[in-house]
Design an enzyme around this catalytic site. Structure first.
Site, PDB file in Angstrom:
ATOM      1  N   HIS A 206       0.877  -1.177   0.000  1.00  0.00           N
ATOM      2  CA  HIS A 206       0.000   0.000   0.000  1.00  0.00           C
ATOM      3  C   HIS A 206       0.914   1.226   0.000  1.00  0.00           C
ATOM      4  CE1 HIS A 206      -2.752   3.009   1.754  1.00  0.00           C
ATOM      5  NE2 HIS A 206      -3.751   2.192   1.477  1.00  0.00           N
TER       6      HIS A 206
ATOM      7  N   ASP B 183       3.338  -3.906   8.126  1.00  0.00           N
ATOM      8  CA  ASP B 183       2.055  -3.235   7.921  1.00  0.00           C
ATOM      9  C   ASP B 183       0.963  -4.255   8.261  1.00  0.00           C
ATOM     10  OD1 ASP B 183      -0.302  -2.196   7.012  1.00  0.00           O
ATOM     11  OD2 ASP B 183       0.520  -1.419   5.132  1.00  0.00           O
TER      12      ASP B 183
ATOM     13  N   GLN C 229      -4.190  -5.015   7.348  1.00  0.00           N
ATOM     14  CA  GLN C 229      -5.158  -5.994   6.848  1.00  0.00           C
ATOM     15  C   GLN C 229      -5.030  -7.322   7.575  1.00  0.00           C
ATOM     16  OE1 GLN C 229      -7.575  -5.249   4.781  1.00  0.00           O
ATOM     17  NE2 GLN C 229      -6.873  -3.247   4.075  1.00  0.00           N
TER      18      GLN C 229
ATOM     19  N   LYS D 189     -10.400   0.009  10.464  1.00  0.00           N
ATOM     20  CA  LYS D 189     -10.519  -1.233   9.704  1.00  0.00           C
ATOM     21  C   LYS D 189     -10.847  -2.414  10.616  1.00  0.00           C
ATOM     22  CE  LYS D 189      -7.118   0.225   6.269  1.00  0.00           C
ATOM     23  NZ  LYS D 189      -7.952   0.511   5.102  1.00  0.00           N
TER      24      LYS D 189
ATOM     25  N   CYS E 287      -4.776   2.350  -3.581  1.00  0.00           N
ATOM     26  CA  CYS E 287      -3.503   2.865  -3.051  1.00  0.00           C
ATOM     27  C   CYS E 287      -2.387   1.846  -3.217  1.00  0.00           C
ATOM     28  CB  CYS E 287      -3.618   3.282  -1.588  1.00  0.00           C
ATOM     29  SG  CYS E 287      -4.833   4.548  -1.308  1.00  0.00           S
TER      30      CYS E 287
HETATM   31  C1  LIG Z   1      -2.360  -2.591   3.811  1.00  0.00           C
HETATM   32  C2  LIG Z   1      -2.695  -1.176   4.173  1.00  0.00           C
HETATM   33  N1  LIG Z   1      -1.746  -0.389   4.667  1.00  0.00           N
HETATM   34  C3  LIG Z   1      -1.981   0.876   5.034  1.00  0.00           C
HETATM   35  C4  LIG Z   1      -3.237   1.418   4.900  1.00  0.00           C
HETATM   36  C5  LIG Z   1      -3.448   2.830   5.322  1.00  0.00           C
HETATM   37  O1  LIG Z   1      -4.399   2.889   6.343  1.00  0.00           O
HETATM   38  P1  LIG Z   1      -4.931   4.318   6.855  1.00  0.00           P
HETATM   39  O2  LIG Z   1      -5.468   5.009   5.631  1.00  0.00           O
HETATM   40  O3  LIG Z   1      -5.983   3.980   7.837  1.00  0.00           O
HETATM   41  O4  LIG Z   1      -3.771   5.022   7.422  1.00  0.00           O
HETATM   42  C6  LIG Z   1      -4.264   0.642   4.371  1.00  0.00           C
HETATM   43  C7  LIG Z   1      -5.615   1.207   4.146  1.00  0.00           C
HETATM   44  O5  LIG Z   1      -6.284   0.837   3.199  1.00  0.00           O
HETATM   45  C8  LIG Z   1      -3.997  -0.686   4.015  1.00  0.00           C
HETATM   46  O6  LIG Z   1      -4.947  -1.493   3.526  1.00  0.00           O
END
Ligand SMILES: Cc1ncc(COP(=O)(O)O)c(C=O)c1O
Length: 441
Positions: free
Chosen positions: A152, A229, A232, A255, A397
């Site tokens: 992401h 990260d 998910q 999430k 993203c």
């Molecule tokens: C794998 C992953 N990393 C980072 C993020 C970023 O999360 P946030 O927008 O809540 O900071 C997301 C959000 O879709 C994500 O799915």
């Protein structure tokens, strides 16, 4: 290195899971799901973007405002003490949920801020902040920061920028043809120059589960810091950061049934205590003079200014709800729904699963990306919405990953604990009508 599941995840179908009756009971806690969209019952399959919140979460935030609202770590009066207790209890609850010590959880606005916090702290160290203790975070030309081809943007751009600020080189682990992470390549890319290895636990596009323990061990074997990260994974499977052997992790409350505006950074306590702060101001200092300041240990050194108190309490309530429901059983249910989506979608003419095929021997969650031949994903999304089915369309993203997949955008359905088999069937029914609706032969 094996290309199999993370140590805390098992193959679909082998795990205990929620029963359909339990899922019906769970749904009653989410009043938002009980509505019609465009004349059809709402089928919410976009939890990968933002999950829904059960009543108990916003009631907990509201209860805080009704009974104890005041600033934490500041006042000596009774309400301020009560607010501080509840705020710190929330931290302990969330720490337990992910296998961390309470001093190892720093509140942030979201995962994006948590990942930037690490990058800016290393950057500040490189600029000379933090004294001798911070030597180990300083980067220089010749050092390497490694991410993966499936990240992401939140776990990609902060590292590109950190490399640009410090003169380090940014590299990435490529994907195999089937879009799984190439762990053989990882073993040759990660080496003595690597200082940071950043990778996602679960791809937000493909739903693939990476082998965290193996990647963390690889980082450790060359003396690099591992950054996970967990956006998910924290919502969808049991987690034990300490057991997985990672140095840092990030996740977002919205999430995992929590409110927006709250996320967390996990860091091993001895690292957080030595890292220079990223934001400066009130509540993070021990002493200040007109030309100098000293900082508190972690987590407070990273929590400048008035905090997100009701959101932290809401997130703690959300993770208690998840724990009481049972993370292993939630994971099992989502894998079951994911399998149903994969099998159903791959049987539809003109519909392609992106990434490994439905029968591939890989570990995944209940997130499924697909393409409908001849129809742009935005049109697919709008048609599904006209049937009450909410999915995500776009590059989610993860633009480099989409380039690798050979598409500019995709449609992604992502299930959570409140989705039913009927939700999946409604998705499949709607997708089966897309091509006819747009006149594609
Ligand atoms: C794998 C992953 N990393 C980072 C993020 C970023 O999360 P946030 O927008 O809540 O900071 C997301 C959000 O879709 C994500 O799915």
């Amino acid at each position: 290195m094996p290309n199999t599941a993370a140590s805390n995840s098992v193959q679909a179908g082998q795990q205990e899971r929620l029963s359909p009756a339990e899922v019906e009971r769970i749904r009653a806690d989410f009043p938002i799901l009980d509505q019609e969209i465009n004349g059809h019952p709402l089928v919410y399959l976009d939890s990968g973007a933002t999950s829904q919140t059960p009543e108990c979460v916003w009631e907990a935030s509201q209860h805080f405002y009704e009974t104890a609202n005041s600033a934490v770590h500041r006042g000596a009066h009774t309400l301020a003490v009560e607010a501080t207790d509840r705020f710190e209890d929330a931290r302990s609850t969330v720490a337990r949920f992910v296998g961390a010590g309470e001093r190892e959880i720093v509140w942030t606005s979201n995962a994006t801020e948590a990942l930037n916090l690490i990058a800016y702290s290393f950057s500040n160290a490189t600029a000379g902040a933090g004294g001798p203790e911070a030597d180990r975070f300083r980067l220089a030309p010749g050092d390497e920061i490694v991410a993966t081809g499936m990240e992401h943007h939140a776990n990609l751009i902060p590292w590109q920028e950190l490399a640009a600020r410090t003169g380090a080189t940014f590299r990435w682990i490529p994907l195999r043809e089937d879009a799984t992470l190439d762990l053989e390549a990882a073993a040759s890319i990660v080496g003595p120059r690597t200082r940071i290895l950043a990778f996602t636990h679960v791809s937000n596009v493909l739903g693939l589960v990476n082998d965290v323990a193996a990647l963390a061990a690889l980082a450790r074997s060359v003396g690099a810091y591992s950054v996970l990260d967990a956006c998910q994974s924290a919502p969808h499977m049991p987690l034990d950061f300490a057991g997985l052997g990672i140095d840092f992790a990030a996740f977002s409350g919205h999430k995992m049934l929590g409110p927006t505006g709250i996320g967390a950074l996990y860091g091993r306590a001895e690292l957080l205590d030595a890292m220079p702060p990223f934001l400066f101001g009130g509540s993070m200092i021990t002493t200040v003079s007109l030309d100098h300041a000293e900082f508190l240990p972690a987590p407070q050194r990273f929590e400048a200014g008035t905090q997100r108190i009701s959101q932290a309490i809401g997130l703690a309530t959300a993770v208690s709800y998840l724990s009481e429901t049972g993370m292993g059983r939630i994971e099992g249910w989502e894998q079951h729904l994911g399998k149903r989506m994969l099998n159903g979608l791959s049987e539809l003419p003109g519909v392609r699963i992106l990434g490994p095929s439905a029968d591939a021997d890989v570990s995944r969650t209940g997130t499924v990306p697909f393409a409908v031949d001849g129809v742009h994903p935005h049109d697919v999304g709008q048609f599904l919405d006209s049937r009450g089915v909410a999915v995500r369309v776009g590059h989610h993203c993860a633009e480099p990953l989409h380039k690798f997949l050979g598409v500019s955008a995709s449609t992604r359905a992502s299930a959570y604990l409140y989705n039913t088999e009927a939700d999946v069937d409604a998705l499949l029914n709607a997708v089966s009508d897309v091509r006819a609706f747009f006149g594609v032969k």
